[in-house]
Every structure is written in C-alpha cells, then in structure tokens.
Design a protein around this motif. Sequence first.
Motif, short mmCIF file in Angstrom:
data_model
loop_
_atom_site.label_atom_id
_atom_site.label_comp_id
_atom_site.label_asym_id
_atom_site.label_seq_id
_atom_site.Cartn_x
_atom_site.Cartn_y
_atom_site.Cartn_z
N MET A 65 66.13 21.58 18.77
CA MET A 65 67.38 21.29 19.46
C MET A 65 67.87 19.89 19.13
O MET A 65 67.07 18.99 18.86
N ALA A 66 69.18 19.70 19.18
CA ALA A 66 69.80 18.39 19.10
C ALA A 66 70.57 18.15 20.39
O ALA A 66 70.55 18.99 21.30
N ASP A 67 71.26 17.03 20.46
CA ASP A 67 71.92 16.67 21.72
C ASP A 67 73.37 16.23 21.47
O ASP A 67 73.81 15.20 21.96
N MET A 68 74.10 17.04 20.71
CA MET A 68 75.51 16.73 20.50
C MET A 68 76.26 16.89 21.82
O MET A 68 75.84 17.63 22.71
N ASP A 69 77.38 16.20 21.92
CA ASP A 69 78.16 16.21 23.17
C ASP A 69 78.50 17.64 23.60
O ASP A 69 78.96 18.46 22.80
N ASP A 70 78.27 17.91 24.89
CA ASP A 70 78.61 19.23 25.44
C ASP A 70 79.22 19.06 26.83
O ASP A 70 79.00 19.88 27.72
N GLY A 71 79.98 17.99 27.00
CA GLY A 71 80.60 17.72 28.28
C GLY A 71 81.69 18.72 28.61
O GLY A 71 82.19 19.44 27.74
N PRO A 72 82.08 18.79 29.88
CA PRO A 72 83.08 19.77 30.31
C PRO A 72 84.44 19.57 29.65
O PRO A 72 85.24 20.50 29.58
N GLU A 73 84.71 18.36 29.15
CA GLU A 73 86.00 18.11 28.50
C GLU A 73 86.10 18.82 27.15
O GLU A 73 87.19 19.04 26.64
N GLN A 74 84.93 19.18 26.57
CA GLN A 74 84.90 19.82 25.26
C GLN A 74 85.71 19.04 24.23
O GLN A 74 86.54 19.59 23.49
N THR A 75 85.46 17.73 24.19
CA THR A 75 86.09 16.90 23.18
C THR A 75 85.71 17.42 21.80
O THR A 75 84.53 17.65 21.53
N PRO A 76 86.68 17.65 20.92
CA PRO A 76 86.35 18.22 19.60
C PRO A 76 85.33 17.37 18.84
O PRO A 76 85.40 16.13 18.86
N LEU A 77 84.40 18.04 18.19
CA LEU A 77 83.44 17.38 17.33
C LEU A 77 83.88 17.54 15.88
O LEU A 77 84.37 18.60 15.49
N THR A 100 75.06 33.43 13.23
CA THR A 100 75.68 32.35 13.99
C THR A 100 76.88 32.87 14.79
O THR A 100 77.17 34.07 14.82
N HIS A 101 77.58 31.93 15.42
CA HIS A 101 78.71 32.27 16.29
C HIS A 101 79.90 32.82 15.52
O HIS A 101 80.13 32.49 14.36
N ASN A 102 80.68 33.62 16.23
CA ASN A 102 81.97 34.08 15.76
C ASN A 102 82.93 32.89 15.65
O ASN A 102 82.88 31.98 16.48
N ILE A 103 83.80 32.89 14.66
CA ILE A 103 84.75 31.79 14.49
C ILE A 103 85.69 31.67 15.69
O ILE A 103 86.22 30.59 15.97
N ALA A 104 85.88 32.75 16.44
CA ALA A 104 86.69 32.72 17.66
C ALA A 104 85.83 32.66 18.91
O ALA A 104 86.33 32.80 20.02
N GLY A 105 84.53 32.45 18.75
CA GLY A 105 83.63 32.43 19.89
C GLY A 105 83.35 33.83 20.40
O GLY A 105 83.82 34.83 19.85
N GLU A 106 82.58 33.90 21.47
CA GLU A 106 82.19 35.19 22.04
C GLU A 106 82.95 35.49 23.33
O GLU A 106 82.89 36.59 23.84
N TYR A 107 83.61 34.47 23.86
CA TYR A 107 84.41 34.66 25.06
C TYR A 107 85.45 33.55 25.09
O TYR A 107 85.40 32.59 24.31
N THR A 108 86.42 33.66 25.99
CA THR A 108 87.53 32.71 26.08
C THR A 108 87.15 31.57 27.04
O THR A 108 86.97 31.81 28.22
N ARG A 109 87.04 30.38 26.54
CA ARG A 109 86.91 29.88 25.20
C ARG A 109 85.86 28.79 25.22
O ARG A 109 85.81 28.02 26.17
N HIS A 110 85.02 28.67 24.21
CA HIS A 110 84.08 27.55 24.12
C HIS A 110 84.16 26.95 22.72
O HIS A 110 83.75 27.56 21.74
N ARG A 111 84.68 25.73 22.68
CA ARG A 111 84.92 25.07 21.40
C ARG A 111 83.64 24.88 20.59
O ARG A 111 83.66 24.99 19.36
N ARG A 112 82.51 24.62 21.26
CA ARG A 112 81.28 24.37 20.51
C ARG A 112 80.86 25.60 19.70
O ARG A 112 80.33 25.47 18.60
N HIS A 113 81.09 26.79 20.24
CA HIS A 113 80.78 28.00 19.48
C HIS A 113 81.60 28.05 18.20
O HIS A 113 81.08 28.35 17.11
#
Length: 214
Positions: A65-77, A100-113
């Motif tokens: 695991m790593a610890d990239m930002d996953d705050g509720p603001e979902q600031t783009p990485l 890996t993840h779908n380019i559109a994610g698996e649900y609406t919406r999670h930018r990290r996916h």
Amino acid sequence: MRSAIQKKVAVIVAHPDDETLWAGGTLLSHPEWECFVACICRANDADRAPRFAAVMQALGATGSMADMDDGPEQTPLPIPAVAEQVLQLLPYTQFDLIITHNIAGEYTRHRRHEEVSEAVFQLWEQQQLSSPELWYFAYDDDSRSHFPLADPTADIYLPLSPDIYQQKKNIITDIYGFSHDSWEAKITPSAEAFRTFSTVAEAAQWLNRNRILP
C-alpha cells in the motif's frame, strides 16, 4: 471457475477493499494465480492497513500500500505521480495479467478509481508495465439509480458460486470490518465482470469513448 493455468497477476486499485469488491471472487476462484495487489491509498490508516494485510492472506495474495491523498475533496492527482507510485509498489513489471479500475470508475463517482485506471493504461501503453492482457472492472450504477452491478455485456461476466460469494462477503464484513448494513456490505457484487484487452489500440479506443477525466 477454476483453471490449472498459473499466472502472475497484478491487481492495481485505489483503496483497500476495491480488490475484494470488484475482483475478490475471481481471485478466490484462482488459487493457482500468483497475485500481487497494489493499493495507492490508506497505507497510514491505522484501521484499514492491517486489515488489508489480513485480506491478502484470505485471498492467497501478497500486496503493498501507499498513502496518496484520499481526502473527501478528491483533489485531482497528477497521472504521472499515480503511475510512479504504482511502479514503486509493484515487485516487478512483467505480468501475465493486469486487472484495474474502469476508466469511468465502478460507481458515480470516485476520482481515484479513474486516475488509477488512466495511470495503469499509460504504463501499459509506454511498456513500463508488460502484460499480454489488461482487464478493467466492468460495473455501473446508472448514475446512482441502483447499487453498482456487474455488466452482463462485458467480455467476462462471472456469477459467483454461493461458496465463493460467501467467502467474499466475509472478507468485507469480518476482515475489513464493515457492518452488515454498511454500503460496502450491501453492494458487494454476487457477479463480477471485466472488459478485456490484448492490444493498446483496442484499449485506447475504448478509454477514449468512456473517459470522464478531467
């Protein structure tokens, strides 16, 4: 769904639990696979990180695991930063299969996916990751009109046996510790689905049609 074919498999996800929710039944169905799970977020989460380690044992996998930002603001990485983090997590760069993840994610919406999906594709396209196959999770919630469901039109659609599904559900509730009435427990899919690609050109065409970012 069991096969005697041994494969080196990388599952590259945003969060601890994504590997189980979207591909756990597939991994449990293939104990012969040598599977490594790379997770870019929550390494410093005192609750989730040790649970992730226990889940790896339950899945017969290893992981990091790593610890990239996953705050509720979902600031783009930045996608290059996500890609570099993925490379740092993986023990090697040649696999028989990458999931890996779908380019559109698996649900609406999670930018990290979406960012993980984009980064993995770029690594594959640039041959920094090598694999004859790239699989994307194939789920949709129809803009939150229902829980995420496996897409029956995907290249692979796998209804899970009752035993495999129960093992998967137990990982979510007993190891990750989500309550039985939590969103995670309620949406745990009883079928899994994947879009599969063997060439960069095919994958690029599909990504360009379905990409949400930025």
